[in-house]
Design a protein around this motif. Structure first.
Motif, mmCIF file in Angstrom:
data_model
loop_
_atom_site.group_PDB
_atom_site.id
_atom_site.type_symbol
_atom_site.label_atom_id
_atom_site.label_comp_id
_atom_site.label_asym_id
_atom_site.label_seq_id
_atom_site.Cartn_x
_atom_site.Cartn_y
_atom_site.Cartn_z
ATOM 1 N N ALA A 1 -6.066 -0.094 -6.954
ATOM 2 C CA ALA A 1 -5.864 0.194 -5.542
ATOM 3 C C ALA A 1 -4.718 -0.641 -4.996
ATOM 4 C CB ALA A 1 -7.136 -0.091 -4.757
ATOM 5 N N HIS A 2 -3.863 0.000 -4.229
ATOM 6 C CA HIS A 2 -2.772 -0.662 -3.517
ATOM 7 C C HIS A 2 -3.040 -0.412 -2.039
ATOM 8 C CE1 HIS A 2 -0.814 -1.014 -7.376
ATOM 9 N NE2 HIS A 2 -0.946 0.288 -7.538
ATOM 10 N N VAL A 3 -3.229 -1.491 -1.284
ATOM 11 C CA VAL A 3 -3.710 -1.364 0.084
ATOM 12 C C VAL A 3 -2.814 -2.139 1.053
ATOM 13 C CG1 VAL A 3 -5.699 -1.669 1.614
ATOM 14 C CG2 VAL A 3 -6.069 -1.236 -0.831
ATOM 15 N N ASN A 4 -2.459 -1.488 2.142
ATOM 16 C CA ASN A 4 -1.775 -2.141 3.256
ATOM 17 C C ASN A 4 -2.711 -2.083 4.458
ATOM 18 O OD1 ASN A 4 0.834 -2.939 2.199
ATOM 19 N ND2 ASN A 4 1.185 -0.746 1.942
ATOM 20 N N VAL A 5 -3.059 -3.242 4.953
ATOM 21 C CA VAL A 5 -4.038 -3.372 6.028
ATOM 22 C C VAL A 5 -3.315 -3.432 7.368
ATOM 23 C CG1 VAL A 5 -5.902 -4.813 6.951
ATOM 24 C CG2 VAL A 5 -5.611 -4.579 4.466
ATOM 25 N N THR A 6 -3.755 -2.595 8.310
ATOM 26 C CA THR A 6 -3.156 -2.598 9.643
ATOM 27 C C THR A 6 -4.022 -3.314 10.674
ATOM 28 O OG1 THR A 6 -4.101 -0.415 10.077
ATOM 29 C CG2 THR A 6 -1.846 -0.483 9.207
ATOM 30 N N LEU B 1 -11.291 -7.522 -11.430
ATOM 31 C CA LEU B 1 -10.371 -8.241 -12.311
ATOM 32 C C LEU B 1 -9.230 -8.841 -11.503
ATOM 33 C CD1 LEU B 1 -10.149 -5.820 -15.367
ATOM 34 C CD2 LEU B 1 -11.708 -7.738 -15.004
ATOM 35 N N ALA B 2 -8.875 -8.186 -10.422
ATOM 36 C CA ALA B 2 -7.857 -8.689 -9.496
ATOM 37 C C ALA B 2 -8.257 -8.209 -8.114
ATOM 38 C CB ALA B 2 -6.475 -8.159 -9.859
ATOM 39 N N ARG B 3 -8.092 -9.103 -7.126
ATOM 40 C CA ARG B 3 -8.533 -8.728 -5.777
ATOM 41 C C ARG B 3 -7.687 -9.450 -4.737
ATOM 42 N NH1 ARG B 3 -14.593 -9.474 -3.238
ATOM 43 N NH2 ARG B 3 -14.344 -7.957 -1.563
ATOM 44 N N GLY B 4 -6.505 -8.893 -4.478
ATOM 45 C CA GLY B 4 -5.694 -9.392 -3.392
ATOM 46 C C GLY B 4 -4.926 -10.674 -3.648
ATOM 47 N N GLY B 5 -4.814 -11.105 -4.887
ATOM 48 C CA GLY B 5 -4.050 -12.313 -5.195
ATOM 49 C C GLY B 5 -2.549 -12.065 -5.113
ATOM 50 N N ARG B 6 -1.798 -13.036 -5.555
ATOM 51 C CA ARG B 6 -0.335 -12.902 -5.529
ATOM 52 C C ARG B 6 0.107 -11.696 -6.342
ATOM 53 N NH1 ARG B 6 2.502 -18.355 -7.202
ATOM 54 N NH2 ARG B 6 1.514 -17.759 -9.136
ATOM 55 N N SER B 7 1.168 -11.043 -5.874
ATOM 56 C CA SER B 7 1.736 -9.917 -6.611
ATOM 57 C C SER B 7 3.220 -9.822 -6.281
ATOM 58 C CB SER B 7 1.025 -8.604 -6.269
ATOM 59 O OG SER B 7 1.237 -8.255 -4.923
ATOM 60 N N GLU B 8 3.939 -9.158 -7.164
ATOM 61 C CA GLU B 8 5.369 -8.972 -6.987
ATOM 62 C C GLU B 8 5.752 -7.631 -7.592
ATOM 63 O OE1 GLU B 8 9.533 -11.091 -8.425
ATOM 64 O OE2 GLU B 8 7.643 -12.177 -8.609
ATOM 65 N N ALA B 9 6.410 -6.804 -6.807
ATOM 66 C CA ALA B 9 6.892 -5.522 -7.317
ATOM 67 C C ALA B 9 8.195 -5.771 -8.068
ATOM 68 C CB ALA B 9 7.118 -4.547 -6.176
ATOM 69 N N LEU B 10 8.218 -5.432 -9.335
ATOM 70 C CA LEU B 10 9.416 -5.627 -10.147
ATOM 71 C C LEU B 10 10.244 -4.361 -10.257
ATOM 72 C CD1 LEU B 10 7.824 -7.872 -12.895
ATOM 73 C CD2 LEU B 10 9.123 -8.572 -10.881
ATOM 74 N N GLU B 11 9.613 -3.198 -10.068
ATOM 75 C CA GLU B 11 10.302 -1.907 -10.057
ATOM 76 C C GLU B 11 9.562 -0.995 -9.096
ATOM 77 O OE1 GLU B 11 11.288 -0.041 -13.763
ATOM 78 O OE2 GLU B 11 11.394 -1.962 -14.801
ATOM 79 N N GLY B 12 10.243 0.009 -8.614
ATOM 80 C CA GLY B 12 9.592 1.004 -7.767
ATOM 81 C C GLY B 12 9.392 0.529 -6.340
ATOM 82 N N ARG B 13 8.310 1.003 -5.742
ATOM 83 C CA ARG B 13 8.013 0.709 -4.343
ATOM 84 C C ARG B 13 7.705 -0.775 -4.136
ATOM 85 N NH1 ARG B 13 3.205 4.552 -3.068
ATOM 86 N NH2 ARG B 13 2.755 4.126 -5.229
ATOM 87 N N PRO B 14 7.899 -1.251 -2.911
ATOM 88 C CA PRO B 14 7.515 -2.640 -2.610
ATOM 89 C C PRO B 14 6.022 -2.848 -2.847
ATOM 90 C CG PRO B 14 8.806 -1.690 -0.813
ATOM 91 C CD PRO B 14 8.494 -0.573 -1.763
ATOM 92 N N ALA B 15 5.644 -4.064 -3.193
ATOM 93 C CA ALA B 15 4.232 -4.372 -3.442
ATOM 94 C C ALA B 15 3.421 -4.182 -2.170
ATOM 95 C CB ALA B 15 4.088 -5.807 -3.947
ATOM 96 N N ALA B 16 2.225 -3.669 -2.337
ATOM 97 C CA ALA B 16 1.297 -3.542 -1.216
ATOM 98 C C ALA B 16 0.817 -4.938 -0.822
ATOM 99 C CB ALA B 16 0.111 -2.666 -1.617
ATOM 100 N N GLN B 17 0.241 -5.044 0.362
ATOM 101 C CA GLN B 17 -0.315 -6.328 0.798
ATOM 102 C C GLN B 17 -1.435 -6.781 -0.123
ATOM 103 O OE1 GLN B 17 -1.619 -5.201 4.687
ATOM 104 N NE2 GLN B 17 0.259 -5.912 5.681
ATOM 105 N N ARG B 18 -2.262 -5.837 -0.534
ATOM 106 C CA ARG B 18 -3.407 -6.150 -1.410
ATOM 107 C C ARG B 18 -3.368 -5.217 -2.611
ATOM 108 N NH1 ARG B 18 -7.548 -9.007 0.208
ATOM 109 N NH2 ARG B 18 -9.056 -7.769 -0.944
ATOM 110 N N ASN B 19 -3.552 -5.767 -3.794
ATOM 111 C CA ASN B 19 -3.628 -4.993 -5.023
ATOM 112 C C ASN B 19 -4.933 -5.367 -5.701
ATOM 113 O OD1 ASN B 19 -0.830 -3.663 -5.206
ATOM 114 N ND2 ASN B 19 -0.414 -5.765 -4.642
ATOM 115 N N VAL B 20 -5.702 -4.350 -6.075
ATOM 116 C CA VAL B 20 -7.048 -4.579 -6.590
ATOM 117 C C VAL B 20 -7.221 -3.814 -7.899
ATOM 118 C CG1 VAL B 20 -9.522 -4.354 -6.083
ATOM 119 C CG2 VAL B 20 -7.908 -4.795 -4.216
#
Length: 98
Positions: free
Chosen positions: A7-12, A36-55
């Motif tokens: 899940a890639h989530v942007n919270v408003t 396994l992952a819940r909203g920790g640090r992330s970095e988009a290396l290709e494609g769209r910008p990273a979401a605020q939360r990645n799960v």
């Protein structure tokens, strides 16, 4: 084979989003889901910008992951996410152990 929710989530509205995050884990647990992952640090290396939360949530099977998404428990939790977060969610089947 195992399966994974990604899940890639942007919270408003972070305050209202807690209504979702307080309810959804119970649905995941009911279907054997493990974070396994819940909203920790992330970095988009290709494609769209990273979401605020990645799960990433692991399930024992693809069928369990899909059943969890469609379950009454998850759909009730998901209702609390509507209008306060934009989410892209996919379920992907894992590979067979080598």
């Amino acid at each position: 084979m195992k399966a994974y929710w990604i899940a890639h989530v942007n919270v408003t509205d972070p305050d209202q989003y807690t209504q979702y995050t307080q309810r959804a884990p119970a649905a995941f647990a009911l279907y054997g889901g493990r974070f396994l992952a819940r909203g920790g640090r992330s970095e988009a290396l290709e494609g769209r910008p990273a979401a605020q939360r990645n799960v990433v949530i692991e399930f024992d099977s693809y069928e369990q992951a899909v059943a969890c998404y469609h379950s009454e428990q998850y759909q009730e939790a998901k209702g609390h996410r509507a209008g306060v977060a934009l989410a892209d969610i996919i379920i992907v089947e894992g590979v067979a152990p080598a």
